[in-house]
Design a protein around this motif. Structure first.
Motif, PDB file in Angstrom:
ATOM      1  N   ARG A  17       0.822  -1.223   0.000  1.00  4.50           N
ATOM      2  CA  ARG A  17       0.000   0.000   0.000  1.00  4.50           C
ATOM      3  C   ARG A  17       0.850   1.265   0.000  1.00  4.50           C
ATOM      4  NH1 ARG A  17      -1.806   2.941   4.207  1.00  4.50           N
ATOM      5  NH2 ARG A  17      -1.439   1.299   5.747  1.00  4.50           N
ATOM      6  N   THR A  18       1.951   1.257   0.746  1.00  5.72           N
ATOM      7  CA  THR A  18       2.785   2.456   0.856  1.00  5.72           C
ATOM      8  C   THR A  18       3.826   2.563  -0.244  1.00  5.72           C
ATOM      9  OG1 THR A  18       4.348   1.306   2.305  1.00  5.72           O
ATOM     10  CG2 THR A  18       2.526   2.517   3.361  1.00  5.72           C
ATOM     11  N   GLY A  19       4.181   1.426  -0.849  1.00  8.10           N
ATOM     12  CA  GLY A  19       5.237   1.440  -1.850  1.00  8.10           C
ATOM     13  C   GLY A  19       6.624   1.537  -1.262  1.00  8.10           C
ATOM     14  N   VAL A  20       6.750   1.333   0.048  1.00  9.05           N
ATOM     15  CA  VAL A  20       8.051   1.399   0.722  1.00  9.05           C
ATOM     16  C   VAL A  20       8.528  -0.011   1.024  1.00  9.05           C
ATOM     17  CG1 VAL A  20       9.280   2.181   2.788  1.00  9.05           C
ATOM     18  CG2 VAL A  20       7.551   3.650   1.739  1.00  9.05           C
ATOM     19  N   ALA A  21       9.747  -0.337   0.613  1.00  7.84           N
ATOM     20  CA  ALA A  21      10.313  -1.650   0.890  1.00  7.84           C
ATOM     21  C   ALA A  21      10.696  -1.746   2.370  1.00  7.84           C
ATOM     22  CB  ALA A  21      11.535  -1.903   0.021  1.00  7.84           C
ATOM     23  N   LEU A  22      10.603  -2.956   2.921  1.00  9.39           N
ATOM     24  CA  LEU A  22      10.829  -3.169   4.348  1.00  9.39           C
ATOM     25  C   LEU A  22      12.032  -4.068   4.597  1.00  9.39           C
ATOM     26  CD1 LEU A  22       9.875  -3.019   7.359  1.00  9.39           C
ATOM     27  CD2 LEU A  22       8.483  -5.062   6.857  1.00  9.39           C
ATOM     28  N   VAL A  23      12.937  -3.574   5.438  1.00 10.07           N
ATOM     29  CA  VAL A  23      14.026  -4.391   5.976  1.00 10.07           C
ATOM     30  C   VAL A  23      13.601  -4.795   7.388  1.00 10.07           C
ATOM     31  CG1 VAL A  23      16.451  -4.468   6.660  1.00 10.07           C
ATOM     32  CG2 VAL A  23      15.760  -3.170   4.624  1.00 10.07           C
ATOM     33  N   ARG A  24      13.446  -6.085   7.622  1.00 12.77           N
ATOM     34  CA  ARG A  24      13.033  -6.553   8.944  1.00 12.77           C
ATOM     35  C   ARG A  24      14.254  -6.659   9.852  1.00 12.77           C
ATOM     36  NH1 ARG A  24       9.947 -11.463   6.216  1.00 12.77           N
ATOM     37  NH2 ARG A  24      11.559 -10.925   4.659  1.00 12.77           N
ATOM     38  N   GLY A  25      14.164  -6.004  11.011  1.00 16.71           N
ATOM     39  CA  GLY A  25      15.305  -5.984  11.908  1.00 16.71           C
ATOM     40  C   GLY A  25      14.895  -5.898  13.362  1.00 16.71           C
TER      41      GLY A  25
END
Length: 283
Positions: A52-60
């Motif tokens: 929805r946001t178009g922002v990629a996520l780095v899980r940390g």
């Protein structure tokens, strides 16, 4: 733009994990890392917001660790990226830390209550469901009580490690935590290594020892580092073969840090992803 250090309500931020991604999108970020303290509980909510946001996520995760010294030890925050959230040894360490944070917060509240209008219920009122109570929640309760104007004032005074109200909490040895993150398939980067206003910082000999243990990088571009700090950290990183990152340490309204105020080079993120067990979640 890439910001590799943010917090949500899963620890001590004021935004939901999804709202962190919304804030990242509004700031023009392409990638953001969610790195709540000692937990991965916000990952699912954040992941559900990527498309929805178009922002990629780095899980940390930002892991609380400690380096032992003869006079009490030095607190070190370790950013772990793209690790297995179910790795048994890491899960056990994070759970132990969260449990001790809770009892420590109660002890600190009891000490503060001797001198200030503060109760445990006041602190719990500032804590979102599922989050472990910590010093930021004590700070928020002190703000509501009119004792301080904002979190930063509380951390600089009564919640500072040198204050009589301060109580330490359990944290694993930093080198051991580095090795545990690696075993979990993660990429360990030291957060704000020169943030002297927060307490004592490690020396360069210790940084070299941590690099030998497998530390992958240093968070160089951070608002707690001045120009001289950043320049020297880049030199140290080059000498030790470490990656350098930049980030905001965003906490929503909990701190004055602006999301995206410091950023990481895309080539560095590519290397973190190459080394990590998980992939960056992209829209």
């Amino acid at each position: 733009m890439i910001d590799l250090h943010t917090h949500s309500r899963a620890s001590d931020g004021t935004d939901t994990p999804g709202q962190v991604l919304e804030a990242a999108a509004a700031a023009g970020l392409a990638v953001v890392a969610l790195t709540d303290h000692d937990t991965t509980s916000g990952w699912a909510d954040a992941a559900a917001t990527v498309a929805r946001t178009g922002v990629a996520l780095v899980r940390g995760t930002e892991i609380s660790t400690r380096i032992a010294t003869p006079d009490g030890g030095i607190s070190v925050h370790l950013l772990a990226y793209l690790h297995d959230p179910a790795h048994p040894a890491l899960v056990a360490e994070l759970a132990r830390t969260r449990d001790d944070r809770l009892t420590r917060a109660r002890r600190m509240t009891d000490r503060l209550a001797e001198d200030f209008p503060l109760t445990w219920q006041d602190v719990l009122a500032q804590t979102h469901d599922g989050a472990t109570v910590g010093r930021p929640h004590l700070a928020d309760a002190l703000v509501v009580a009119g004792v301080v104007a904002h979190r930063d004032e509380a951390f600089a005074t009564m919640l500072h490690p040198g204050a009589p109200y301060y109580v330490p909490h359990y944290a694993p040895d930093t080198a051991d935590a580095v090795r545990t993150v690696l075993a979990a398939g993660g990429v360990p980067v030291m957060a704000h290594p020169r943030a002297g206003k927060r307490g004592r910082v490690v020396d360069e000999e210790t940084l070299a020892a941590l690099a030998d243990a497998g530390l992958a990088g240093l968070e160089v571009d951070h608002r707690d580092h001045d120009a001289a700090d950043r320049a020297r950290l880049r030199e140290v990183a080059a000498e030790l073969g470490l990656l350098t990152t930049g980030s905001s340490d965003y906490h929503g309204a909990g701190k004055r840090n602006l999301i995206g105020e410091n950023t990481t080079d895309p080539a560095v993120l590519a290397e973190i992803e190459r080394r990590g067990k998980l992939e960056v979640l992209r829209p």
